[in-house]
Motif scaffolding. Structure first.
Motif, PDB file in Angstrom:
ATOM      1  N   MET B  94      52.492  17.376  38.748  1.00 40.91           N
ATOM      2  CA  MET B  94      52.422  16.261  38.018  1.00 40.91           C
ATOM      3  C   MET B  94      53.632  16.810  37.065  1.00 40.91           C
ATOM      4  SD  MET B  94      48.863  16.052  39.354  1.00 40.91           S
ATOM      5  CE  MET B  94      48.356  15.313  37.690  1.00 40.91           C
ATOM      6  N   PHE B  97      56.473  16.316  36.601  1.00 42.62           N
ATOM      7  CA  PHE B  97      57.396  14.736  36.382  1.00 42.62           C
ATOM      8  C   PHE B  97      57.205  14.577  35.181  1.00 42.62           C
ATOM      9  CE2 PHE B  97      56.056  10.281  36.100  1.00 42.62           C
ATOM     10  CZ  PHE B  97      57.192  10.120  36.559  1.00 42.62           C
ATOM     11  N   ALA B  98      56.003  15.316  34.340  1.00 43.89           N
ATOM     12  CA  ALA B  98      55.551  14.935  32.714  1.00 43.89           C
ATOM     13  C   ALA B  98      56.792  15.528  32.453  1.00 43.89           C
ATOM     14  CB  ALA B  98      54.871  15.186  32.257  1.00 43.89           C
ATOM     15  N   ARG B 177      57.901   0.167  37.676  1.00 42.69           N
ATOM     16  CA  ARG B 177      57.034  -0.333  37.012  1.00 42.69           C
ATOM     17  C   ARG B 177      57.091  -1.891  36.027  1.00 42.69           C
ATOM     18  NH1 ARG B 177      60.060   4.692  33.725  1.00 42.69           N
ATOM     19  NH2 ARG B 177      58.503   5.817  34.979  1.00 42.69           N
ATOM     20  N   LEU B 181      53.090  -0.781  39.076  1.00 40.36           N
ATOM     21  CA  LEU B 181      52.759   0.218  38.694  1.00 40.36           C
ATOM     22  C   LEU B 181      52.574   0.885  37.613  1.00 40.36           C
ATOM     23  CD1 LEU B 181      53.597  -0.715  41.394  1.00 40.36           C
ATOM     24  CD2 LEU B 181      54.392   1.765  41.945  1.00 40.36           C
ATOM     25  N   SER B 182      51.703   1.822  37.792  1.00 43.09           N
ATOM     26  CA  SER B 182      50.957   2.430  36.631  1.00 43.09           C
ATOM     27  C   SER B 182      52.078   3.708  36.825  1.00 43.09           C
ATOM     28  CB  SER B 182      49.678   2.654  36.738  1.00 43.09           C
ATOM     29  OG  SER B 182      49.488   3.712  37.618  1.00 43.09           O
ATOM     30  N   GLU B 183      51.932   4.643  35.708  1.00 42.54           N
ATOM     31  CA  GLU B 183      53.071   5.760  35.756  1.00 42.54           C
ATOM     32  C   GLU B 183      52.216   6.758  36.908  1.00 42.54           C
ATOM     33  OE1 GLU B 183      55.444   6.100  34.106  1.00 42.54           O
ATOM     34  OE2 GLU B 183      55.461   4.242  33.348  1.00 42.54           O
ATOM     35  N   TYR B 184      50.728   7.207  37.253  1.00 42.17           N
ATOM     36  CA  TYR B 184      50.315   7.677  38.260  1.00 42.17           C
ATOM     37  C   TYR B 184      50.638   7.371  39.708  1.00 42.17           C
ATOM     38  CZ  TYR B 184      47.867   8.518  34.022  1.00 42.17           C
ATOM     39  OH  TYR B 184      47.237   8.934  33.164  1.00 42.17           O
ATOM     40  N   ALA B 185      50.727   5.648  39.973  1.00 41.40           N
ATOM     41  CA  ALA B 185      51.485   5.323  41.155  1.00 41.40           C
ATOM     42  C   ALA B 185      52.644   5.245  41.309  1.00 41.40           C
ATOM     43  CB  ALA B 185      51.248   4.121  40.531  1.00 41.40           C
ATOM     44  N   PHE B 187      53.986   8.026  40.326  1.00 41.76           N
ATOM     45  CA  PHE B 187      54.457   9.637  40.731  1.00 41.76           C
ATOM     46  C   PHE B 187      54.359   9.448  42.093  1.00 41.76           C
ATOM     47  CE2 PHE B 187      52.010  13.454  41.118  1.00 41.76           C
ATOM     48  CZ  PHE B 187      53.677  14.496  41.202  1.00 41.76           C
ATOM     49  N   ARG B 189      53.601   7.896  44.430  1.00 34.65           N
ATOM     50  CA  ARG B 189      54.262   6.622  45.256  1.00 34.65           C
ATOM     51  C   ARG B 189      55.825   6.073  45.438  1.00 34.65           C
ATOM     52  NH1 ARG B 189      50.333   2.108  47.241  1.00 34.65           N
ATOM     53  NH2 ARG B 189      48.205   2.900  47.397  1.00 34.65           N
ATOM     54  N   LEU B 190      56.466   6.026  44.893  1.00 39.89           N
ATOM     55  CA  LEU B 190      57.842   6.722  43.788  1.00 39.89           C
ATOM     56  C   LEU B 190      58.409   8.369  44.602  1.00 39.89           C
ATOM     57  CD1 LEU B 190      58.472   3.827  42.371  1.00 39.89           C
ATOM     58  CD2 LEU B 190      58.037   3.636  44.923  1.00 39.89           C
TER      59      LEU B 190
ATOM     60  N   HIS C  20      49.207   9.456  29.543  1.00 39.53           N
ATOM     61  CA  HIS C  20      49.342  10.174  31.117  1.00 39.53           C
ATOM     62  C   HIS C  20      49.985  11.280  30.960  1.00 39.53           C
ATOM     63  CE1 HIS C  20      52.594   6.731  29.821  1.00 39.53           C
ATOM     64  NE2 HIS C  20      53.233   7.897  29.545  1.00 39.53           N
ATOM     65  N   ILE C  21      50.906  11.422  30.035  1.00 47.60           N
ATOM     66  CA  ILE C  21      51.920  13.053  29.916  1.00 47.60           C
ATOM     67  C   ILE C  21      50.796  13.564  30.429  1.00 47.60           C
ATOM     68  CG2 ILE C  21      52.963  13.553  28.041  1.00 47.60           C
ATOM     69  CD1 ILE C  21      54.579  11.792  27.811  1.00 47.60           C
ATOM     70  N   PHE C  24      49.473  14.039  33.543  1.00 45.72           N
ATOM     71  CA  PHE C  24      49.909  14.423  34.058  1.00 45.72           C
ATOM     72  C   PHE C  24      50.171  16.428  33.700  1.00 45.72           C
ATOM     73  CE2 PHE C  24      52.403  10.937  35.491  1.00 45.72           C
ATOM     74  CZ  PHE C  24      52.177  10.647  36.225  1.00 45.72           C
ATOM     75  N   MET C  25      49.981  16.995  32.215  1.00 44.97           N
ATOM     76  CA  MET C  25      50.050  18.585  32.205  1.00 44.97           C
ATOM     77  C   MET C  25      48.635  18.929  32.369  1.00 44.97           C
ATOM     78  SD  MET C  25      53.516  19.055  31.533  1.00 44.97           S
ATOM     79  CE  MET C  25      52.942  20.533  30.772  1.00 44.97           C
TER      80      MET C  25
ATOM     81  N   LEU E  52      62.623  -2.515  30.265  1.00 49.37           N
ATOM     82  CA  LEU E  52      63.522  -1.134  30.713  1.00 49.37           C
ATOM     83  C   LEU E  52      64.368  -0.516  29.540  1.00 49.37           C
ATOM     84  CD1 LEU E  52      63.805  -2.936  33.970  1.00 49.37           C
ATOM     85  CD2 LEU E  52      61.843  -1.488  33.243  1.00 49.37           C
ATOM     86  N   PRO E  72      56.774  -2.054  30.266  1.00 45.07           N
ATOM     87  CA  PRO E  72      57.293  -3.080  31.288  1.00 45.07           C
ATOM     88  C   PRO E  72      56.152  -4.174  32.546  1.00 45.07           C
ATOM     89  CG  PRO E  72      58.954  -0.915  31.729  1.00 45.07           C
ATOM     90  CD  PRO E  72      57.916  -1.149  30.896  1.00 45.07           C
ATOM     91  N   ALA E  73      55.278  -2.614  33.075  1.00 46.40           N
ATOM     92  CA  ALA E  73      54.504  -2.802  33.585  1.00 46.40           C
ATOM     93  C   ALA E  73      53.148  -4.305  33.309  1.00 46.40           C
ATOM     94  CB  ALA E  73      53.749  -1.667  33.787  1.00 46.40           C
ATOM     95  N   HIS E  89      62.323   4.344  50.682  1.00 45.13           N
ATOM     96  CA  HIS E  89      61.294   5.271  51.339  1.00 45.13           C
ATOM     97  C   HIS E  89      60.316   4.271  52.211  1.00 45.13           C
ATOM     98  CE1 HIS E  89      58.979   5.340  47.604  1.00 45.13           C
ATOM     99  NE2 HIS E  89      58.171   5.797  48.456  1.00 45.13           N
ATOM    100  N   GLN E 102      49.395  -2.639  44.822  1.00 47.55           N
ATOM    101  CA  GLN E 102      48.982  -1.714  43.466  1.00 47.55           C
ATOM    102  C   GLN E 102      48.180  -2.995  42.264  1.00 47.55           C
ATOM    103  OE1 GLN E 102      49.183   1.066  43.503  1.00 47.55           O
ATOM    104  NE2 GLN E 102      48.244   1.068  40.722  1.00 47.55           N
TER     105      GLN E 102
END
Ligand code: ATP
Ligand code: ATP
Ligand code: MG
Ligand code: MG
Lengths: 395, 279, 315, 333, 333
Positions: B94, B97-98, B177, B181-185, B187, B189-190, C20-21, C24-25, E52, E72-73, E89, E102
């Motif tokens: 996590m 990723f950040a 995006r 998908l949220s940023e969490y998703a 992270f 899922r992708l 979210h940053i 995540f951190m 983007l 974007p979302a 994947h 989602q």
């Protein structure tokens, strides 16, 4: 409910003896107190013990290293003063010296055992080669020469890889004969002698002479290599500490004998290193101080001395009450206590308090001397210089 | 049909080189294992011989297994190792990723801060850690170990994972995006699935020091109920006497589970995870 | 495939807060700060303190003055630093190239037995120091002589010497043992990096006539350069923190005659004490601080200079 | 020299048979185009020729030698990948030059060839950029450039122009044709663009589901499709197929008329139909019709024409251009 | 609702200005197509709309709200990437379903929509495969499928059909058109295919080097190109441009005639020319001419015609269809 006391120790080899003999004997007499013996690998012991004591999570009973390591703990008030512990009277001041403050006022560990240096030899080999047990230096080298000439055996089982072997089994073993035991040691502490004095250089000169009698590649020979060389019958003489007895008894397939460090000339007084090695103390933070004191008193008793010395031949009780030992080799060692003058290792008290550490330096230099990388004089000079850099003996 | 892209000579040479190094790598391990099955005298007399009926001995194993509750030790080691790895992977990934995905002020400084942990041996902090654990009442619990190992593993995980995460195609994340998908998703899922080889690598790197660590189990959780295998087997490493049979046996035993873990993780090292994604 | 250019992003001024940053951190930051950083800072702080007249007292940089000014401390320190540099150099020249080469060989497509090779070659890395120390001492021991025996097989017995006991070779021997143990680390990292190179690119190279070595040098290596950077910095950090192996193989005094003493062993001996030498937390922390600064310099160089210049490619 | 022979090439992925025995002969210097529906195996076939895929059975013979097991590097080919497969770490220039450099070509020769190719593909402004900094079409051109600088005997192009705009496409197409003539190289080319196929090919190979449906010159395929599939596939908009019975022809199952071969009239003609939808392409007008008799019909008229939905018109097939197919969908000649 | 307004969008990469102030208004439900040469900034513009790319300046207004900084979302868009950007994947099915999952769409609803989209795109046999196991065209279809299952208000398509064969392309094109009608969604579409542009668009935006050249309906652009660029870009083969002076027209700089508006005759006509090359496309014939007076000319004839190279013919421009341009290359009306 039962009170459980945890014993911190580096003696993981003794685990079985504690579990099978010592603890049952104590618990039988002291219902309500349970003992857990919790040993640590010796290399980690000091560091982990210090950390636990600092954080307050150490066990109730602390096994003590001799001299400064434990004194430091006492000074930090992590160990309880045991001067008046019942049973303490069973020990002579000399026996308690290793765990007593410099001013001699407080004792903080119950002495458990000491170890004696000397040489263990392969009796079968000596018999085969017709060698008599050497008493003097000359006889010693004659014997070594004879073994070497024969070629069946490596004359001396010692290596310099682990450093401490050279210092402890070599230097501290034969040294007291030259610096005259306590006399020299105290003079050194008092600043009346220096390590560059002939009394202190001489042992190095002797060590330097050992080189030809060591096995091939002794520079990389480890302590356990030496042990095995000897117990597997490939070496004739093993510069030893008495703690080897138990192991050698189980491993050697031949008869063994022991002799004290040979004296320089026939008729000289002999000295042996009879070094207090292990004691027990009470953690100041223990929540069961009363029970723990009960245990410590028991450790001070002749009963414990008997159990301990007999289950661990080579660890000699410091109790004033003589212990009857059954092991012949152990008896041989302990028999030297009369005719020979006892002393402790020269570097242990006070002299290793600073940096550079005299004991460590002695390890390095002893190995260097045997390896031939330093001459005895240079080695002694280095040691003295290191000591001078921080040690100012009281004038 | 054999393959056009694999010439037999080249393949042969590759196998030769790999086998050669495999020998180098395995020989000492092989020595350890064969000697653990021998009696003491023959360990030293003929270290290279495989056990023969006359030298075969299980005494080392008997000593080890008789010396404590090894089932519990193994269980403890497993719990501590697995939980720590999971936490390190999760938290580390996590944070990685950040740090790798977003530009924000202090990004690199934060990265540097997170890397301090690999620059100073954590053992130096023992006293403070132990004091903290005493205060939190966590001494002699596996939680204490998990916490320490998680903290210890995070810096390396971040270091490695952030580098690998940078190689995940932006287009791919952007597609996510766009897909709402949220940023969490993104992270979970992708990105996570796509850095599987790196995650496996980190898992293995994290696992080794944890499994083999002697120090913190000794300090933080030495009780019988919380002992780890490594701590349990250190009994055999004595001061003056060393019971090599037992050491060899204990260590051979301790290799096995970690080897199993390694094999499990290394199956994630798969080729071409990202192929077919973009052109 | 595309490539990020870190600098090129222009961030508009009033971007909404990106919570979210933080999320995540946060977990990593909390656990890491509480359990690792604070205790370590607490320890490093000790470098500014020492016992004066039995009482801990703030002494400023006095400890550092001792470390660099006192002849014995300085000698030990510089000796350890030089040895450490040699130790590091050997790792960079032996461990990492071999590790990379092995990874490259393992990644040859359609090779059989890869899993076996990989596991076998990684096995040493899984072993604890105790076993590595024990087994190599056994192998190199002149007494039990596996090494002499094997050299004898190929008629080179005369080359054998008690390496671990000789000042010159001991450091090299220990370094090589460490290389042997740790080769799995670069191997696995590079292997993982190689796996992420898209197959089409390799195929294009095949068609272009770029095969074998050339393909490795010209295509794969540039693409895995960031991973090479990582293993270099990890090796650096690892080597300057190393101590276990030397402890187990050469003892705490890093014999013979300090010839294998590196910063890690010096630090541990000083901090935790050894045998009669009592642990000196202040001087230990001082050494640790110096080591930390050395490593910090290296890591910063990497993070702020090398890593920023390094191009990364996205697949 | 660059002749090529494929001998019953088969390729399976798992249980899925992608190529079902392809036999093909390509003469030295020929320009062969593969067409076929998406997923029919064109790329796989190309990759098999290149040696990037191991064929399951069959042989690839290049210049008379069986090269089935030769590695791609030794086959003397250049290939443009459908997914470009550029070297992400190299500039456009180095992407093109790497193969030459590897082959030991002199530096100035490399320069010259790269300059020529990039001129041809209008890539000069981008020579220093890396693939990530290029647009889709630019990347595709780099991929083409990388192949052509090497001037091998055998070129494999996998949809090389799909991301280019019409003008550039025409231009590049002409360059490829010129290259073909000047190098006398053999070219194998995959495309979905009918115009490309018709204008470039010496020979078109129509693939369907991993098998060859017909091989022939462009006009042959256009005029004499061997079967319904080819008839429907070649030509856009698609040929109109009408159940023969419905229009009174009992000797065939299906008859086919291309949209451009239907004449429309508001007054009279063969089939009455209703206008459904009209597409104005400028140059042409496509009219979609629905007739009771023949179902849906498409007509293509040259120029602009005004038809309104729901208007009734009459469509008349151009008599010389009616195709007839039997029950097996094979053309009746 | 899905209206869109672009307000002087600028985008620079380093010093390179890719979008030079784009102003555009797209009404709800409109189908807008971007065309322009490779590298002119179409994808960049699309990506800016999607959020983007961070635009260097300007505003993106969606449904009346300024969404320049919206992630974007949250813009409620679906996009087909030129490079596909599939999730490598995930299976085809999951690639399409992920966005819905989602968003919390019910499982059977997801199933249904995925089934519908994959039916539409002939992807059913591949639902379980991963992108790496698909052909280029199949991947592209998955990318389209992923966008359309989400049924948002605003679609962005970046050359979505470039790797499809003609038949599939027509079919998919029709599907997209139908989708457009049924969802009433706004669609923005990039293509290089003139037929697509002409048939799908309500409005075509011609971009060149980061700026808009002309906006208009397909026929407007075809019939009344605003300038030389648009005139040359729309229509294939390209319009013939002739220096006006050469043909005696002094009120213009250039005149333009589309190839389909040239009539050829062997006997007489306006400009005498020599046949250089003839391309037979089946339905059409393209004839390349060289005339002393006007330079190179291209003529496009309906159907098949036999002309031999070097033959002399006369070309006559269709009077109603001659375009005239001034010195600034702007059309004279
Ligand atoms: N990251 C980047 N750095 C620098 N220049 C870039 C970058 N990305 C794109 N460009 C340039 O911006 C211009 C516009 O690119 P864009 O992808 O929008 O073109 P496009 O119109 O989509 O072309 P195509 O039809 O070929 O896909 C191109 O000239 C390209 O080289
Ligand atoms: N790795 C794979 N595993 C399984 N099937 C595959 C794999 N690669 C390709 N296929 C299948 O093989 C068939 C042929 O693929 P190929 O790429 O040759 O098609 P194509 O004719 O090039 O199509 P397109 O015009 O869409 O590029 C396709 O149906 C595809 O799904
Ligand atoms: Mg394909
Ligand atoms: Mg584009």
């Amino acid at each position: 409910a039962d009170v459980t006391l945890t014993v911190e120790s580096w003696r993981n080899d003794d685990l079985q003896i504690w579990q099978e003999k010592i603890i049952p004997a104590f618990e039988a007499k002291n219902p309500g107190i349970k003992i857990v013996f919790s040993p640590t690998a010796p290399t980690e012991y000091n560091a982990s013990l210090n950390a636990k004591l600092d954080a307050g999570s150490a066990g109730d009973i602390i096994t003590c290293r001799p001299f400064d390591a434990s004194l430091e703990l006492f000074n930090k008030k992590q160990l309880v003063d045991l001067t008046s512990l019942p049973g303490m009277e069973n020990f002579s001041p000399v026996a308690k010296a290793a765990w007593t403050t410099d001013d001699g006022k407080s004792t903080f560990c119950v002495p458990m055992a000491s170890v004696i240096h000397g040489f263990i030899y392969n009796k079968d080999a000596f018999d085969k080669l017709g060698i008599a047990v050497p008493k003097t230096q000359d006889e010693f080298y004659a014997a070594l020469d004879k073994i070497k000439a024969d070629g069946t055996y490596i004359p001396l089982a010692m290596g310099t890889k682990d450093l401490w072997e050279a210092a402890t089994m070599g230097y501290q073993n034969i040294g007291p004969n030259y610096w005259k035991g306590e006399e020299g040691r105290e003079a050194l502490i008092a600043g009346k002698q220096k390590l560059t004095d002939p009394e202190w250089v001489k042992p190095f000169e002797e060590l330097a002479k050992w080189k030809p009698y060591l096995g091939d590649g002794f520079e990389a020979q480890t302590y356990s290599d030496s042990q095995n060389l000897f117990t597997l019958g490939r070496a004739a003489i093993y510069p030893a500490g008495s703690w080897e007895i138990a192991l050698f008894n189980t491993q050697a397939q031949f008869k063994m004998g022991a002799f004290p460090p040979p004296v320089p000339k026939a008729g000289d007084t002999g000295y042996i290193s009879d070094h207090p090695d292990i004691g027990v103390a009470l953690n100041a933070k223990s929540t069961h101080a009363e029970e723990a004191k009960k245990f410590l008193s028991w450790v001070a008793s002749p009963e414990f001395a008997d159990i301990y010395a007999n289950s661990l031949p080579g660890f000699f009780s410091l109790n004033s009450t003589p212990v009857k030992m059954s092991d012949p080799l152990a008896q041989e060692f302990v028999s030297w206590r009369g005719p020979y003058k006892s002393t402790v290792r020269s570097t242990y008290q006070i002299l290793s308090r600073g940096t550079p550490n005299l004991e460590n330096e002695t390890w390095v230099e002893s190995a260097n001397v045997i390896n031939g990388t330093d001459t005895p004089a240079v080695a002694a000079e280095k040691l003295q210089k290191g000591l001078d850099s921080w040690y100012k003996p009281a004038k | 049909m054999s393959k056009a892209r694999t010439s037999p000579i080249r393949t042969g040479l590759v196998h030769l080189a790999l086998s050669a190094y495999t020998l180098v790598a395995l020989f000492p391990v092989f020595l350890t294992i064969i000697n653990s099955f021998k009696d003491r005298a023959s360990i030293f007399r003929e270290p290279l011989m495989i056990p023969t009926p006359s030298t075969f001995s299980l005494v080392g194993y008997q000593t080890v297994l008789g010396q404590g509750d090894f089932a519990t030790y193994f269980q403890n080691s497993f719990i501590v190792t697995i939980v720590s790895i999971l936490l390190v992977l999760l938290f580390g990934a996590m944070a990685a990723f950040a740090l790798s995905e977003y530009r924000f002020r202090g990004n690199t400084l934060l990265g540097l801060y997170m890397a301090i942990g690999i620059m100073i041996p954590i053992r130096l902090g023992t006293v403070a850690i132990l004091q903290g654990m005493v205060a939190a009442g966590l001494v002699n619990t596996l939680t204490a170990l998990v916490l320490v190992y998680t903290a210890q593993g995070i810096p390396l995980a971040i270091f490695i994972l952030s580098e690998f995460m940078r190689t995940v195609s932006d287009d791919l994340k952007n597609a996510g995006r766009i897909d709402g998908l949220s940023e969490y998703a993104i992270f979970f899922r992708l990105v996570l699935p796509l850095v599987r080889p790196a995650m496996a690598t980190v898992a293995v790197f994290t696992m080794i020091p944890i499994w083999n660590d002697l120090w913190f189990p000794l300090i933080l959780a030495p009780s019988e109920a919380t002992k780890t295998v490594t701590l349990g087997s250190q009994i055999f490493i004595g001061q003056f006497v060393t019971n090599w049979n037992a050491v060899l046996a204990a260590l051979s035993l301790a290799i096995l589970p970690i080897l199993v873990l390694y094999v499990i993780f290394s199956r994630q090292l798969i080729r071409g995870i990202t192929s077919g994604a973009v052109k | 495939m595309s490539e990020t250019d870190n600098a090129a992003d222009i961030v508009p001024i009033k971007r909404p807060v990106r919570w979210h940053i933080f999320v995540f951190m946060l977990p990593a930051l909390i656990v890491y700060s509480a359990v690792m950083v604070l205790p370590l800072i607490e320890t490093l702080r000790l470098s500014l303190y020492n016992t004066v007249d039995g009482q801990p007292a703030f002494v400023g940089l006095a400890n550092f003055k001792v470390l660099f000014g006192d002849a014995r401390w300085a000698r030990d320190f510089w000796n350890a630093l030089v040895n450490n540099l040699i130790f590091f150099a050997i790792h960079m020249c032996v461990q990492n190239p071999i590790g990379v080469a092995l990874a490259a060989l393992l990644s040859v497509p359609k090779l059989r037995g890869v899993a076996f090779y990989r596991t076998a070659m990684f096995l040493p890395t899984l072993l604890s120091f105790v076993i590595v120390g024990f087994i190599w001492k056994l192998i190199l021991s002149p007494i039990w002589g596996v090494a002499p025996w094997m050299l004898d097989l190929i008629g080179l017995k005369f080359l054998f010497a008690p390496w671990l006991g000789q000042s010159g070779p001991a450091l090299i021997a220990v370094s090589l043992i460490s290389n042997w143990q740790y080769i799995g680390i670069p191997m696995m990292l590079i292997y993982a990096a190689l796996l992420s190179i898209p197959e089409e690119v390799i195929e294009a190279a095949e068609c272009d006539g770029i095969t074998g070595w050339a393909q490795f040098w010209k295509i794969k290596l540039p693409l895995i350069l960031p991973a090479i950077g990582i293993i270099s910095i990890l090796t650096f950090v690892g080597n300057f923190n190393a101590f276990d192996l030397i402890y187990t193989v050469q003892g705490a005094l890093a014999g013979p005659d300090m010839s294998t003493d590196i910063l890690g062993t010096l630090l541990y001996r000083t901090f935790f004490g050894f045998q009669l030498q009592l642990g000196d937390r202040s001087m230990g922390a001082t050494i640790a601080t110096v080591m930390f600064l050395i490593i910090l310099a290296g890591v910063s160089l990497y993070l702020f200079v090398i890593q920023r210049r390094m191009r990364r490619y996205q697949f | 020299m660059g002749s090529l022979q494929l001998k019953s090439i088969r390729k399976t992925y798992g249980t899925h048979e992608v190529l079902k025995g392809i036999d093909l002969e390509v003469k030295d210097g020929e320009f062969v185009i593969f067409v076929g529906p998406s997923g029919c195996g064109k790329s796989t076939l190309l990759r098999s020729i290149a040696g990037l895929e191991d064929v399951t059975s069959g042989a690839v013979v290049i210049n008379g030698r069986d090269e089935t097991l030769t590695p791609p590097a030794k086959r003397g080919i250049a290939m443009v990948f459908q997914s470009y497969a550029l070297y992400p770490h190299l500039s456009v220039k180095d992407n093109m030059g790497l193969g030459l450099k590897q082959a030991g070509t002199a530096k100035d020769e490399i320069e010259k060839r790269v300059a020529k190719a990039s001129g041809m593909l209008s890539l000069e402004p981008y020579l220093g950029r890396r693939p990530a900094e290029l647009s889709g079409g630019q990347r595709q051109r780099v991929a083409i450039g990388r192949a052509i600088v090497r001037e091998p005997e055998l070129f494999l192009f996998d949809e090389p122009l799909s991301n280019l705009d019409a003008a550039l496409r025409v231009q590049t197409r002409l360059e490829i044709a010129r290259l073909h003539r000047s190098l006398k190289a053999t070219m194998i080319y995959v495309t979905h663009d009918q115009v490309e196929a018709m204008t470039l090919a010496d020979k078109i190979v129509v693939l369907n589901a991993g098998a060859i449906e017909q091989i022939g010159s462009p006009m042959e395929l256009y005029k004499r499709p061997a079967n319904v599939f080819v008839a429907g596939f070649i030509g856009s908009p698609q040929m109109n197929f009408i159940a023969a019975e419905k229009v009174g022809d009992h000797s065939a199952k299906t008859i086919g008329v291309r949209p451009e071969h239907l004449t429309l009239s508001r007054e009279h003609g063969t089939w009455a139909a209703k206008v459904v939808h009209v597409e104005h392409l400028g140059a042409d007008t496509i009219i979609y019709l629905e007739s009771d008799q023949c179902g849906l019909l498409t007509a293509r008229l040259f120029g602009e024409h005004q038809y309104e939905p729901d208007e009734i018109v009459y469509a008349t097939p151009d008599q010389g251009h009616v195709h007839r197919f039997d029950v097996d969908d094979q053309a009746i000649r």
